[in-house]
Design an enzyme around this catalytic site. Structure first.
Site, PDB file in Angstrom:
ATOM      1  N   GLU A  34       0.834  -1.208   0.000  1.00 45.91           N
ATOM      2  CA  GLU A  34       0.000   0.000   0.000  1.00 45.91           C
ATOM      3  C   GLU A  34       0.869   1.258   0.000  1.00 45.91           C
ATOM      4  O   GLU A  34       1.774   1.399   0.798  1.00 45.91           O
ATOM      5  CB  GLU A  34      -0.938   0.004   1.216  1.00 45.91           C
ATOM      6  CG  GLU A  34      -1.866  -1.199   1.276  1.00 45.91           C
ATOM      7  CD  GLU A  34      -2.814  -1.319   0.084  1.00 45.91           C
ATOM      8  OE1 GLU A  34      -2.978  -0.339  -0.668  1.00 45.91           O
ATOM      9  OE2 GLU A  34      -3.390  -2.422  -0.097  1.00 45.91           O
ATOM     10  N   ARG A  70     -17.930  -1.092   3.782  1.00 46.43           N
ATOM     11  CA  ARG A  70     -18.941  -1.804   2.978  1.00 46.43           C
ATOM     12  C   ARG A  70     -19.577  -2.920   3.788  1.00 46.43           C
ATOM     13  O   ARG A  70     -20.636  -3.430   3.439  1.00 46.43           O
ATOM     14  CB  ARG A  70     -18.331  -2.288   1.652  1.00 46.43           C
ATOM     15  CG  ARG A  70     -17.515  -3.496   1.747  1.00 46.43           C
ATOM     16  CD  ARG A  70     -16.682  -3.905   0.574  1.00 46.43           C
ATOM     17  NE  ARG A  70     -15.505  -4.555   1.128  1.00 46.43           N
ATOM     18  CZ  ARG A  70     -15.503  -5.797   1.610  1.00 46.43           C
ATOM     19  NH1 ARG A  70     -16.575  -6.544   1.555  1.00 46.43           N
ATOM     20  NH2 ARG A  70     -14.406  -6.303   2.131  1.00 46.43           N
ATOM     21  N   CYS A 109      -8.352  -1.494   7.617  1.00 46.62           N
ATOM     22  CA  CYS A 109      -6.921  -1.496   7.263  1.00 46.62           C
ATOM     23  C   CYS A 109      -6.443  -0.098   6.907  1.00 46.62           C
ATOM     24  O   CYS A 109      -5.416   0.370   7.405  1.00 46.62           O
ATOM     25  CB  CYS A 109      -6.656  -2.466   6.109  1.00 46.62           C
ATOM     26  SG  CYS A 109      -6.841  -4.187   6.615  1.00 46.62           S
ATOM     27  N   HIS A 169      -1.181  -5.700   2.312  1.00 52.54           N
ATOM     28  CA  HIS A 169      -2.308  -6.630   2.274  1.00 52.54           C
ATOM     29  C   HIS A 169      -1.873  -7.968   1.683  1.00 52.54           C
ATOM     30  O   HIS A 169      -1.237  -8.006   0.621  1.00 52.54           O
ATOM     31  CB  HIS A 169      -3.425  -6.070   1.376  1.00 52.54           C
ATOM     32  CG  HIS A 169      -4.429  -5.222   2.077  1.00 52.54           C
ATOM     33  ND1 HIS A 169      -4.559  -3.868   1.849  1.00 52.54           N
ATOM     34  CD2 HIS A 169      -5.386  -5.546   2.996  1.00 52.54           C
ATOM     35  CE1 HIS A 169      -5.557  -3.393   2.595  1.00 52.54           C
ATOM     36  NE2 HIS A 169      -6.073  -4.378   3.303  1.00 52.54           N
TER      37      HIS A 169
HETATM   38  N1  PCA Z   1      -8.644  -6.582   6.068  1.00 51.73           N
HETATM   39  C1  PCA Z   1      -9.632  -5.543   6.193  1.00 51.73           C
HETATM   40  C2  PCA Z   1      -9.706  -5.233   7.649  1.00 51.73           C
HETATM   41  C3  PCA Z   1      -8.983  -6.331   8.354  1.00 51.73           C
HETATM   42  C4  PCA Z   1      -8.281  -7.045   7.279  1.00 51.73           C
HETATM   43  O1  PCA Z   1      -7.462  -7.937   7.441  1.00 51.73           O
HETATM   44  C5  PCA Z   1      -9.344  -4.326   5.299  1.00 51.73           C
HETATM   45  O2  PCA Z   1      -8.761  -4.512   4.213  1.00 51.73           O
HETATM   46  O3  PCA Z   1      -9.692  -3.222   5.669  1.00 51.73           O
END
Ligand code: PCA
Length: 200
Positions: free
Chosen positions: A79, A89, A142, A167
């Site tokens: 990111e 959502r 996140c 992620h």
């Molecule tokens: N993914 C979610 C929140 C917790 C996670 O592991 C997100 O992408 O916001």
């Protein structure tokens, strides 16, 4: 000795597992030059700020690597940016679903990751683990925690601490059939090791 804080999230959205937590649980590193400290965050908008800021204060880490799960992608998403908005959502693990709310009323619109994301990508490319530079961490918990950590470090003038969010795709034990995008756990753990080395 450098201190690296790595966080993962608990399962959310009715799932049994969270890929980020699976990867973190299987990380086995012992190093003489750095220490790994881990923290599991709840997927809850309201509580993550206090938990993560208390941990940063107590630990004073040099590097903060925040991990989360992004399903339905087969690449690790490095990111680049966190934005000042919550727009969920689905409900978080406390049943809250903020819509179009700023994270910090007077905060910057966005903060950039200070992790060396291009260097990380090159390191992952070199061992054939798929990754992309992602320009949106979403608008759920996140992005929320990435924004809060970068905001907190700016407020504390702690530019010596590097931080960012990554992620991970689903691991194989989360999917029902092979056609669902995922990255095998073994490769994901190897990726995390490579990410850590690239950050040092
Ligand atoms: N993914 C979610 C929140 C917790 C996670 O592991 C997100 O992408 O916001």
């Amino acid at each position: 000795m450098k201190k690296i804080l790595i966080t993962a999230f608990d399962p959310f959205g009715g799932q049994q597992k969270n890929a980020s937590l699976e990867v973190l649980k299987h990380l086995e590193i012992s190093s003489k030059t750095y220490q790994i400290h881990t923290l599991i965050l709840p997927t809850i908008f309201q509580t993550v700020e206090d938990i993560i800021s208390a941990k940063i204060d107590i630990l004073s880490p040099d590097i903060i690597i925040l991990l989360g799960e992004a399903g339905l992608t087969k690449e690790i998403r490095l990111e680049r940016v966190a934005i000042n908005i919550d727009d969920a959502r689905i409900k978080d693990n406390l049943g809250n679903q903020p819509i179009d709310l700023p994270i910090k009323d007077k905060g910057e619109n966005a903060y950039f990751s200070t992790l060396p994301i291009k260097k990380i990508k090159a390191a992952l490319d070199s061992i054939n683990i798929p990754s992309i530079i992602s320009n949106s961490a979403g608008t759920f918990v996140c992005n929320h925690v990435m924004y809060l950590v970068l905001h907190y470090l700016q407020e504390k003038k702690a530019s010596n601490i590097v931080a960012g969010f990554i992620h991970f795709p689903y691991v194989e034990s989360q999917i029902k059939d092979e056609t669902t995008p995922h990255l095998p756990l073994k490769q994901s753990v190897k990726a995390l090791e490579t990410i850590i080395e690239a950050c040092l």
